[in-house]
Structure formats: structure tokens, C-alpha cells
Design an enzyme around this catalytic site. Structure first.
Site, PDB file in Angstrom:
ATOM      1  N   ILE A 105     -15.150 -25.813   2.516  1.00  0.00           N
ATOM      2  CA  ILE A 105     -14.925 -24.962   2.470  1.00  0.00           C
ATOM      3  C   ILE A 105     -14.003 -24.709   3.549  1.00  0.00           C
ATOM      4  CG2 ILE A 105     -14.539 -21.981   2.704  1.00  0.00           C
ATOM      5  CD1 ILE A 105     -15.118 -22.805  -0.178  1.00  0.00           C
ATOM      6  N   ALA A 122     -11.632  -9.109   0.212  1.00  0.00           N
ATOM      7  CA  ALA A 122     -11.793 -10.174   0.928  1.00  0.00           C
ATOM      8  C   ALA A 122     -12.845  -8.791   1.581  1.00  0.00           C
ATOM      9  CB  ALA A 122     -11.219  -9.675   1.798  1.00  0.00           C
ATOM     10  N   HIS A 135       2.215 -21.361  36.246  1.00  0.00           N
ATOM     11  CA  HIS A 135       3.208 -19.917  35.891  1.00  0.00           C
ATOM     12  C   HIS A 135       4.177 -21.162  35.247  1.00  0.00           C
ATOM     13  CE1 HIS A 135       5.691 -17.190  36.410  1.00  0.00           C
ATOM     14  NE2 HIS A 135       6.392 -17.613  36.848  1.00  0.00           N
TER      15      HIS A 135
HETATM   16  C1  LIG Z   1     -10.420 -17.925   3.802  1.00  0.00           C
HETATM   17  C2  LIG Z   1     -10.654 -18.723   5.223  1.00  0.00           C
HETATM   18  C3  LIG Z   1     -10.188 -18.864   6.516  1.00  0.00           C
HETATM   19  C4  LIG Z   1     -11.863 -19.368   6.840  1.00  0.00           C
HETATM   20  N1  LIG Z   1     -11.170 -19.209   8.403  1.00  0.00           N
HETATM   21  C5  LIG Z   1     -12.131 -19.563   9.364  1.00  0.00           C
HETATM   22  C6  LIG Z   1     -11.455 -19.816  10.911  1.00  0.00           C
HETATM   23  O1  LIG Z   1     -10.169 -19.911  10.865  1.00  0.00           O
HETATM   24  N2  LIG Z   1     -12.392 -20.235  11.454  1.00  0.00           N
HETATM   25  C7  LIG Z   1     -13.476 -20.370  11.672  1.00  0.00           C
HETATM   26  O2  LIG Z   1     -14.177 -20.680  11.757  1.00  0.00           O
HETATM   27  N3  LIG Z   1     -14.090 -20.180   9.955  1.00  0.00           N
HETATM   28  C8  LIG Z   1     -13.247 -19.778   9.163  1.00  0.00           C
HETATM   29  N4  LIG Z   1     -13.547 -19.447   7.416  1.00  0.00           N
HETATM   30  C9  LIG Z   1     -14.877 -19.317   7.627  1.00  0.00           C
HETATM   31  C10 LIG Z   1     -15.176 -20.564   7.458  1.00  0.00           C
HETATM   32  O3  LIG Z   1     -15.149 -21.350   6.077  1.00  0.00           O
HETATM   33  C11 LIG Z   1     -17.359 -21.729   7.275  1.00  0.00           C
HETATM   34  O4  LIG Z   1     -17.933 -21.100   8.411  1.00  0.00           O
HETATM   35  C12 LIG Z   1     -17.658 -23.197   7.124  1.00  0.00           C
HETATM   36  O5  LIG Z   1     -16.551 -23.536   6.301  1.00  0.00           O
HETATM   37  C13 LIG Z   1     -19.040 -22.497   7.023  1.00  0.00           C
HETATM   38  O6  LIG Z   1     -18.929 -24.346   7.192  1.00  0.00           O
HETATM   39  P1  LIG Z   1     -20.209 -25.129   6.015  1.00  0.00           P
HETATM   40  O7  LIG Z   1     -20.914 -25.940   6.606  1.00  0.00           O
HETATM   41  O8  LIG Z   1     -21.951 -23.670   6.850  1.00  0.00           O
HETATM   42  O9  LIG Z   1     -20.465 -24.765   4.768  1.00  0.00           O
HETATM   43  P2  LIG Z   1     -18.844 -24.559   3.622  1.00  0.00           P
HETATM   44  O10 LIG Z   1     -17.588 -25.669   4.219  1.00  0.00           O
HETATM   45  O11 LIG Z   1     -18.796 -24.158   2.669  1.00  0.00           O
HETATM   46  O12 LIG Z   1     -19.190 -25.879   3.006  1.00  0.00           O
HETATM   47  C14 LIG Z   1     -20.610 -26.338   2.326  1.00  0.00           C
HETATM   48  C15 LIG Z   1     -20.029 -27.110   1.296  1.00  0.00           C
HETATM   49  O13 LIG Z   1     -21.746 -27.220   0.124  1.00  0.00           O
HETATM   50  C16 LIG Z   1     -20.838 -27.582  -0.812  1.00  0.00           C
HETATM   51  N5  LIG Z   1     -22.223 -27.294  -1.997  1.00  0.00           N
HETATM   52  C17 LIG Z   1     -23.061 -25.911  -1.571  1.00  0.00           C
HETATM   53  N6  LIG Z   1     -24.074 -26.422  -2.709  1.00  0.00           N
HETATM   54  C18 LIG Z   1     -24.243 -28.250  -3.023  1.00  0.00           C
HETATM   55  C19 LIG Z   1     -25.233 -27.979  -3.260  1.00  0.00           C
HETATM   56  N7  LIG Z   1     -25.935 -27.741  -4.577  1.00  0.00           N
HETATM   57  N8  LIG Z   1     -24.816 -30.068  -3.466  1.00  0.00           N
HETATM   58  C20 LIG Z   1     -23.959 -30.382  -2.877  1.00  0.00           C
HETATM   59  N9  LIG Z   1     -23.341 -29.991  -2.397  1.00  0.00           N
HETATM   60  C21 LIG Z   1     -22.930 -28.614  -2.816  1.00  0.00           C
HETATM   61  C22 LIG Z   1     -20.067 -27.152  -0.732  1.00  0.00           C
HETATM   62  O14 LIG Z   1     -19.152 -27.763  -2.043  1.00  0.00           O
HETATM   63  C23 LIG Z   1     -19.115 -27.312   0.349  1.00  0.00           C
HETATM   64  O15 LIG Z   1     -18.376 -28.368  -0.079  1.00  0.00           O
HETATM   65  C24 LIG Z   1     -12.841 -19.227   7.309  1.00  0.00           C
HETATM   66  C25 LIG Z   1     -13.655 -18.838   5.843  1.00  0.00           C
HETATM   67  C26 LIG Z   1     -12.795 -18.613   4.724  1.00  0.00           C
HETATM   68  C27 LIG Z   1     -13.194 -18.408   3.132  1.00  0.00           C
END
Ligand SMILES: Cc1cc2nc3c(=O)[nH]c(=O)nc-3n(C[C@H](O)[C@H](O)[C@H](O)COP(=O)(O)OP(=O)(O)OC[C@H]3O[C@@H](n4cnc5c(N)ncnc54)[C@H](O)[C@@H]3O)c2cc1C
Length: 462
Positions: free
Chosen positions: A39, A266, A441
Site C-alpha cells: 500500500i 477515511a 541559522h
Molecule cells: C492513503 C494512505 C496514505 C498513507 N500515508 C502514509 C504516510 O505518509 N506515512 C506512513 O508512515 N504511512 C502512511 N500510510 C500507511 C502505510 O501505507 C501502511 O502503514 C503501510 O503500508 C503498512 O505496511 P505493511 O507492510 O504492513 O502492509 P502493506 O503496505 O499494506 O502491504 C501488504 C501487502 O501484502 C499483500 N498481500 C495481502 N494479502 C496477501 C496474500 N494473501 N498473499 C500475498 N500477498 C498479500 C498486499 O497486496 C500488499 O501489497 C498511508 C496509508 C494510506 C492508505
């Protein structure tokens, strides 16, 4: 198909864990069902920041005369803005592909589910299935937009963050439900390029996790920019039958009907823990999150979970830190558990906000006797020169030992400034050590030193 470590999900939790695992000599694979980078790179942190940059450039153009520059024309081209954002995201995802190759990590494109005995079944994206085995499996499957029963997303008139990033046409009006970081960033983006925006927030103030003074200042700034804000307000239903939707909002004074072309929900996220086989292998979950110990081990030997699917702030840098901690612990390195009270949070609207540690209220509730210092950017030379005088830095110290309990900032580029306080807190720096650290500064960072000085009655420029 045997690995030391298999990571399911390639977001900032998963791909970072995989790289650290490869660095530590583990034979590693990542399984991803959609796009490398998760994401964060594809639908979160990065594409939103690209959209926000376009909004900022447009704002600068509108205020060019303030800097003695005459500009004629200069209109936002919505489709071009979206196109740029998508191409930035694509580039980042390709970067992760490169990093996987460089670190000799196998990438499997498909949907994974856990089986007993360290096995993982993968429905590959080409339609076939394959089974993999790992000594250690790290689940990092992230989250999706949370849906409320009375705000079901249809992807067209009631949308989530994904659609909000790739609309075919700029909406004339938008109701944003929820004023956390995601809601506020989209509200700011759309408002600044000319959409009429209303924020509806259930709590009594916007960005409710932030310090109260930050919420107040942001509300003032966003209202000044033309955004309508309703707090203590709840969307009870949305009538999408007409071209313009009618949003019923329950407020303290009764039901208000808002009209909007698009409603953006949201209201938080829902962790992706379904269809993963967690129940089949006996992994415990609680309130939709996977239960883990301080080093992200679940109750089942060899299975770990990190990122948005476990408790803690749902942020990219948290997911990455958890991934690294988890893998280093598997390796047997000496690692400390993450201190979640030292995680910075940033919101990239304008003015930006950033914070780390205790809010004033949380510090008092925790029983601290506190010293609070504040420094407004209106008194900063750099802020004046840059034309960014809005906002302030607020710092909180423990009165007894001088511990740096928290910092809260609002203003231009404060998302870059907060790292100083993160390091200061990690090193258990006191207020006087900050005051005695010479800051360059003119910079916005001087405001941190001055705010610390203010807490001790030593501020110079106020
Ligand atoms: C609009 C938006 C803006 C954001 N802005 C920020 C920001 O500015 N700064 C910040 O720190 N955080 C931000 N976030 C939050 C951040 O994106 C998430 O906290 C972060 O991506 C979480 O990382 P993760 O690795 O847990 O999961 P994710 O990034 O969600 O990745 C999980 C991955 O697992 C894959 N997956 C899921 N199930 C399966 C499966 N069964 N088999 C194979 N693959 C699978 C998915 O396709 C995905 O690619 C934002 C979120 C959103 C929605």
C-alpha cells in the site's frame, strides 16, 4: 521451494524484512499478490505525497506575486496530476523489484495461505498453484480501507483512498468522512486544486490523536483555506440516487444534509487477516489483529506477523522497524523491543503536522509534572524569509528530570524537523542539552531549540 524465511506481503513491512533477512544470510522469498511495495508505495504514502506536491506547486504559483514573481495562467490539470502520481508510484515499485534482485530474494507473484508444518500454498497470478516451505514465515499482509455499515463504498460515489487517488475527473464537491492523516491530506489536496471540500469528524476535533493545540491550529488553517469542518458530527446515511449525493450528518444541533459529488470514507483501516489460513494453523487473533509478542512471534512456532496486521501505529516506518526487529531476533541478534511512544507521526497537508511522544494531556494523565515550551514560526527568520510564518513548535519536558516527553509541530516542512526530536528522545536527551545544541541559522529547526528554551524561561527571540 524450501526457504529459511518466507515473507507474505511486500509492503514496507514485508520487503524491508526480506532485505534484512537476506543481509543476515537467510535464503529468502517474498510472496505478493498485487504490486511490490504494498500500500505504502502503490496506494499510500508515496502517491499521496506526489498529489500533495502538485497541490503545493499550484499554491506557490497562486502566491507567486508575494515573492515578487509575476505568473500568468497556471491551472491544475487533474489528469496530469494523477498521471504523475501513478508514475511516481510505479517507479518506486520498480525500485523494490531492483532491491529484491540485488539482495537475491525470490519474488513469487500470487496469493498465499498458511498450511500446517511450515508450508505455504500459493495461488500464483498465472492461475496455477504451488507449495513452498519455510522455517520461518512472516505475515505482512497489510490493511485496506475500513467500511462503515452506513457508508458502504461503491467505488464511484462513495469511495475509499484508492479511488480517491485515481478519479477520472476532479469532483466539484467532496465530503471527507474522518479527519485522521488520510482524510486531512485528501481534503487539503482536493480543496487546494478547487474542489469544494467538507470534513465530517465524529470526535470533537480534527486530527484527534494529535495534541489539542495542534488540532485547533490546523482547524483554523484549513478553514482559512476554505474547507468546511463539522466536528462532533456523524454521517448517518448517504443517498446516492441522484447525480449529487445527499449526505445526512447528525450534529449537536440536529440533522444537516450536505451535498457532494463524491464522498470519501477515511475512517481507518481493516487489517487483511482473512483467507490466510491463520485459523487452520491455530494463529491467535484479537479484535481483527494478529497477536504477537515483543518480537512479532505469534503463538505458533515459526509464524510471525508485522505491520498493519498487528497492534501499534499503522504506519510504514513502524512496519519496517517491526520487520527488521523480527528478523534480527530470528537470527539471534541482541535486539530491544520497539518503543511505540517514540514513533513519529506526520500529516502532509499544508501546514504540515508532526509529533512524537506524549501530548500535553497524555503526559499529565501519566502523572508527569511538566514544563511546556512553545515557539511560533512567526518569530523565526527563516520562516519569514520563506513566507511560511504559520504554525509553531511545542515541546514538553518532565519538570523533575528534564526528560524530553514529547514534541508537536505545525508548519511548513515540520515533517522533516521531527526527526531531531526522535533522536533526542531515543538518546534520552534533556531540555538543556537541546538548548545547548547549536542549531544552524537561519533554519526552521531553530524553533525546536527556542521552544525548549521557552520551557525553561530562556527563550531569546520572543
Ligand atoms: C492513503 C494512505 C496514505 C498513507 N500515508 C502514509 C504516510 O505518509 N506515512 C506512513 O508512515 N504511512 C502512511 N500510510 C500507511 C502505510 O501505507 C501502511 O502503514 C503501510 O503500508 C503498512 O505496511 P505493511 O507492510 O504492513 O502492509 P502493506 O503496505 O499494506 O502491504 C501488504 C501487502 O501484502 C499483500 N498481500 C495481502 N494479502 C496477501 C496474500 N494473501 N498473499 C500475498 N500477498 C498479500 C498486499 O497486496 C500488499 O501489497 C498511508 C496509508 C494510506 C492508505
Amino acid at each position: 521451494m524450501n526457504y529459511d524465511i518466507i515473507v507474505i506481503g511486500s509492503g514496507p513491512g514485508g520487503y524491508v524484512a526480506a532485505i534484512r533477512a537476506a543481509q543476515l544470510g537467510f535464503k529468502t522469498a517474498v510472496i505478493e499478490r498485487e504490486s511490490l511495495g504494498g500500500i505504502c508505495l502503490n496506494w499510500g504514502c508515496i502517491p499521496t505525497k506526489a498529489l500533495l506536491k502538485s497541490a503545493q506547486v499550484f499554491e506557490y504559483l497562486q502566491h507567486a506575486a508575494d515573492y515578487g514573481i509575476t505568473v500568468q495562467g497556471g491551472e491544475p490539470d487533474f489528469n496530469a496530476i494523477v498521471k504523475r502520481s501513478r508514475s511516481v508510484a510505479e517507479g518506486m515499485s520498480k525500485g523494490v523489484q531492483f532491491l529484491m534482485k540485488k539482495n537475491k530474494i525470490d519474488v513469487v507473484m500470487g496469493t498465499a495461505s498458511l498450511k500446517k508444518g511450515g508450508k505455504i500454498a500459493v495461488k500464483l497470478n498465472d492461475g496455477t498453484t504451488k507449495e513452498y516451505t519455510a522455517k520461518h514465515t512472516i505475515v505482512a499482509t497489510g490493511a485496506r480501507s475500513r467500511e462503515l455499515p452506513n457508508l458502504k463504498q461503491d467505488g464511484k460515489k462513495i469511495i475509499g483512498y484508492r479511488q480517491a487517488m485515481v478519479l477520472e475527473k476532479q469532483p466539484a464537491s467532496l465530503v471527507v468522512v474522518g479527519s485522521g492523516a488520510i482524510g486531512v491530506e485528501f481534503a487539503y489536496f482536493y480543496n487546494s486544486i478547487g474542489t469544494k471540500v467538507t470534513i465530517v469528524e465524529f470526535m470533537d476535533r480534527i486530527v484527534p490523536v494529535e495534541d489539542e493545540e495542534i488540532s485547533k491550529q490546523l482547524e483554523k488553517s484549513l478553514k482559512k483555506a476554505g474547507i468546511q469542518i463539522l466536528t462532533k458530527a456523524e454521517v448517518t446515511s448517504v443517498d446516492t440516487s441522484g447525480k449529487i449525493s445527499k449526505v445526512s450528518v447528525k450534529t449537536a444541533t440536529g440533522i444537516e444534509i450536505l451535498e457532494a459529488e463524491i464522498v470519501l470514507s477515511a475512517v481507518g483501516i481493516t487489517p487483511n487477516i482473512e483467507n490466510l489460513g491463520l485459523e487452520d494453523v491455530g494463529v491467535k487473533t484479537d479484535k481483527g489483529r494478529v497477536l504477537v509478542d515483543d518480537f512479532y512471534k505469534t503463538n505458533v512456532e515459526g509464524i510471525y506477523a508485522i505491520g498493519d496486521i498487528v497492534k501499534g501505529q499503522a504506519l510504514a516506518h513502524v512496519a519496517s522497524a517491526e520487520g527488521i526487529t523480527c528478523v534480527e531476533k530470528i537470527k539471534g541478534l541482541h535486539v530491544d523491543p520497539i518503543n511505540y511512544n517514540n514513533v513519529p507521526g506526520c500529516t502532509y497537508c499544508s501546514p504540515e503536522i508532526s509529533s512524537v511522544g506524549y501530548t500535553e494531556k497524555a503526559a499529565k494523565d501519566a502523572g508527569y509534572e511538566i514544563k511546556v515550551g512553545k515557539f511560533p514560526f512567526s518569530a523565526s527568520g527563516k520562516a519569514s524569509a520563506a513566507g511560511n510564518k504559520e504554525g509553531f513548535v511545542k515541546v514538553i519536558f518532565d519538570a523533575k528530570y528534564g526528560e524530553f516527553l514529547g514534541a508537536h509541530m505545525i508548519g511548513a516542512n515540520v515533517t522533516e524537523l521531527i526527526a531531531e526530536v526522535v533522536v533526542a528522545r531515543k538518546l534520552e536527551t534533556t531540555g538543556h542539552e537541546i538548548i545547548k545544541s547549536i542549531h544552524p541559522h537561519p533554519t526552521m529547526s531553530e524553533a525546536i531549540m527556542e521552544a525548549a528554551a521557552d520551557a525553561y524561561g530562556e527563550v531569546i527571540h520572543l
